[in-house]
Scaffold this motif. Sequence first.
Motif, PDB file in Angstrom:
ATOM      1  N   GLY A 181       0.770  -1.237   0.000  1.00 50.91           N
ATOM      2  CA  GLY A 181       0.000   0.000   0.000  1.00 50.91           C
ATOM      3  C   GLY A 181       0.797   1.281   0.000  1.00 50.91           C
ATOM      4  O   GLY A 181       0.238   2.358  -0.212  1.00 50.91           O
ATOM      5  N   LEU A 182       2.104   1.238   0.230  1.00 53.85           N
ATOM      6  CA  LEU A 182       2.904   2.453   0.234  1.00 53.85           C
ATOM      7  C   LEU A 182       3.014   3.011  -1.178  1.00 53.85           C
ATOM      8  O   LEU A 182       3.336   2.283  -2.124  1.00 53.85           O
ATOM      9  CB  LEU A 182       4.301   2.173   0.788  1.00 53.85           C
ATOM     10  CG  LEU A 182       5.241   3.386   0.869  1.00 53.85           C
ATOM     11  CD1 LEU A 182       4.717   4.409   1.862  1.00 53.85           C
ATOM     12  CD2 LEU A 182       6.655   2.944   1.242  1.00 53.85           C
ATOM     13  N   ALA A 183       2.735   4.301  -1.328  1.00 52.73           N
ATOM     14  CA  ALA A 183       2.858   4.934  -2.638  1.00 52.73           C
ATOM     15  C   ALA A 183       4.311   4.871  -3.106  1.00 52.73           C
ATOM     16  O   ALA A 183       5.235   5.170  -2.345  1.00 52.73           O
ATOM     17  CB  ALA A 183       2.400   6.388  -2.558  1.00 52.73           C
ATOM     18  N   MET A 184       4.514   4.469  -4.354  1.00 50.55           N
ATOM     19  CA  MET A 184       5.875   4.369  -4.877  1.00 50.55           C
ATOM     20  C   MET A 184       6.505   5.746  -4.973  1.00 50.55           C
ATOM     21  O   MET A 184       5.883   6.710  -5.410  1.00 50.55           O
ATOM     22  CB  MET A 184       5.874   3.698  -6.244  1.00 50.55           C
ATOM     23  CG  MET A 184       5.575   2.221  -6.174  1.00 50.55           C
ATOM     24  SD  MET A 184       5.837   1.401  -7.771  1.00 50.55           S
ATOM     25  CE  MET A 184       5.519  -0.296  -7.300  1.00 50.55           C
ATOM     26  N   SER A 185       7.759   5.833  -4.557  1.00 55.58           N
ATOM     27  CA  SER A 185       8.508   7.088  -4.595  1.00 55.58           C
ATOM     28  C   SER A 185       9.985   6.764  -4.639  1.00 55.58           C
ATOM     29  O   SER A 185      10.435   5.782  -4.018  1.00 55.58           O
ATOM     30  CB  SER A 185       8.200   7.938  -3.354  1.00 55.58           C
ATOM     31  OG  SER A 185       9.095   9.030  -3.257  1.00 55.58           O
ATOM     32  N   SER A 186      10.740   7.589  -5.358  1.00 60.39           N
ATOM     33  CA  SER A 186      12.191   7.396  -5.374  1.00 60.39           C
ATOM     34  C   SER A 186      12.799   7.608  -3.997  1.00 60.39           C
ATOM     35  O   SER A 186      13.899   7.131  -3.717  1.00 60.39           O
ATOM     36  CB  SER A 186      12.824   8.362  -6.387  1.00 60.39           C
ATOM     37  OG  SER A 186      12.359   8.097  -7.692  1.00 60.39           O
ATOM     38  N   ARG A 187      12.103   8.302  -3.118  1.00 59.29           N
ATOM     39  CA  ARG A 187      12.604   8.541  -1.763  1.00 59.29           C
ATOM     40  C   ARG A 187      12.493   7.312  -0.872  1.00 59.29           C
ATOM     41  O   ARG A 187      13.165   7.234   0.158  1.00 59.29           O
ATOM     42  CB  ARG A 187      11.848   9.705  -1.109  1.00 59.29           C
ATOM     43  CG  ARG A 187      12.054  11.053  -1.799  1.00 59.29           C
ATOM     44  CD  ARG A 187      11.210  12.127  -1.136  1.00 59.29           C
ATOM     45  NE  ARG A 187      11.297  13.389  -1.865  1.00 59.29           N
ATOM     46  CZ  ARG A 187      12.191  14.332  -1.617  1.00 59.29           C
ATOM     47  NH1 ARG A 187      13.081  14.148  -0.664  1.00 59.29           N
ATOM     48  NH2 ARG A 187      12.209  15.445  -2.326  1.00 59.29           N
ATOM     49  N   ASN A 188      11.634   6.362  -1.246  1.00 64.10           N
ATOM     50  CA  ASN A 188      11.413   5.201  -0.379  1.00 64.10           C
ATOM     51  C   ASN A 188      12.701   4.421  -0.120  1.00 64.10           C
ATOM     52  O   ASN A 188      12.873   3.819   0.941  1.00 64.10           O
ATOM     53  CB  ASN A 188      10.366   4.272  -0.988  1.00 64.10           C
ATOM     54  CG  ASN A 188       8.977   4.875  -1.005  1.00 64.10           C
ATOM     55  OD1 ASN A 188       8.731   5.913  -0.375  1.00 64.10           O
ATOM     56  ND2 ASN A 188       8.068   4.258  -1.734  1.00 64.10           N
ATOM     57  N   VAL A 189      13.612   4.419  -1.095  1.00 68.10           N
ATOM     58  CA  VAL A 189      14.854   3.666  -0.954  1.00 68.10           C
ATOM     59  C   VAL A 189      15.730   4.230   0.159  1.00 68.10           C
ATOM     60  O   VAL A 189      16.592   3.537   0.695  1.00 68.10           O
ATOM     61  CB  VAL A 189      15.619   3.658  -2.299  1.00 68.10           C
ATOM     62  CG1 VAL A 189      16.193   5.033  -2.629  1.00 68.10           C
ATOM     63  CG2 VAL A 189      16.725   2.617  -2.296  1.00 68.10           C
TER      64      VAL A 189
END
Length: 282
Positions: A181-189
Amino acid sequence: MLICRSVSECRQAIAGLRQNGQSVGMVPTMGYLHAGHMSLIKTAQAHADAIAVSIFVNPTQFGEAADLDAYPRDVERDLALLKEAGVAVVFLPEVETMYPSGDETIVETTRLANMLHGEVRPGHFRGVTTVVARLFNIVQPDVAVFGEKDYQQLQVIKRMVADLHMPVQIIGAPTVREADGLAMSSRNVRLSPEDRAAALVLSRALDAAEAVAADADATIEQLQAAIADTISAETRAALKGLDIVAAETLNTLTGPLTGPTAIMISVAFGDILLIDQRVVTP
């Protein structure tokens, strides 16, 4: 796939597509591509014959130099993904190309850029509209696709295009999420394992608000309380922005839900700020 690093190279590549009778779609990105970006490209391919993607980590939309420096980059991987996706042109400019010596021109939506999330990130949307306006002038696409995850950004760009009579259709694409459910984002990494687990609180908070909105007598204040209570229960999360507004105008709402309502939240995990959104209807 043509890789262009200068304005002249990019314009020449786009001219070649036009000469072949192809319409051009564009997906502006800051790179470190993920499935969300690929979804934007697929949407663009449904609306145009050939796709141009820009990869440019735009310094003017970052509030702090440390955040800019920490933004993840992997151009070679990005190029491999874009080639596999069938992208026709990739524009890879340097900062000096987008912001030449003596540069002093900005583009700003004076109301939309300085409200809601714009108060949390001063100057951010001015940086976005300035760079997107320049990219549009270089590529001159027929259509451009942006994700709905940054709902305010989408409305800002639509306003800019309308106000400046830019001949480009702006298309919003639904938020792409991880399996949990987490919105994909380049920051997630950049999230630690603990913060990555805690970040699910964003989608839980939106779920809680949507559940409240299902009640015919629901109010904006009840949605606010449901979100704030959900976020505060996660000790690793700090709620930085919560805006519940009219979906089309972004005007602030109070009292009963009366129409499509956009919920926008920004939550910090240490120095990493994540955003998410959802439109609910009464």
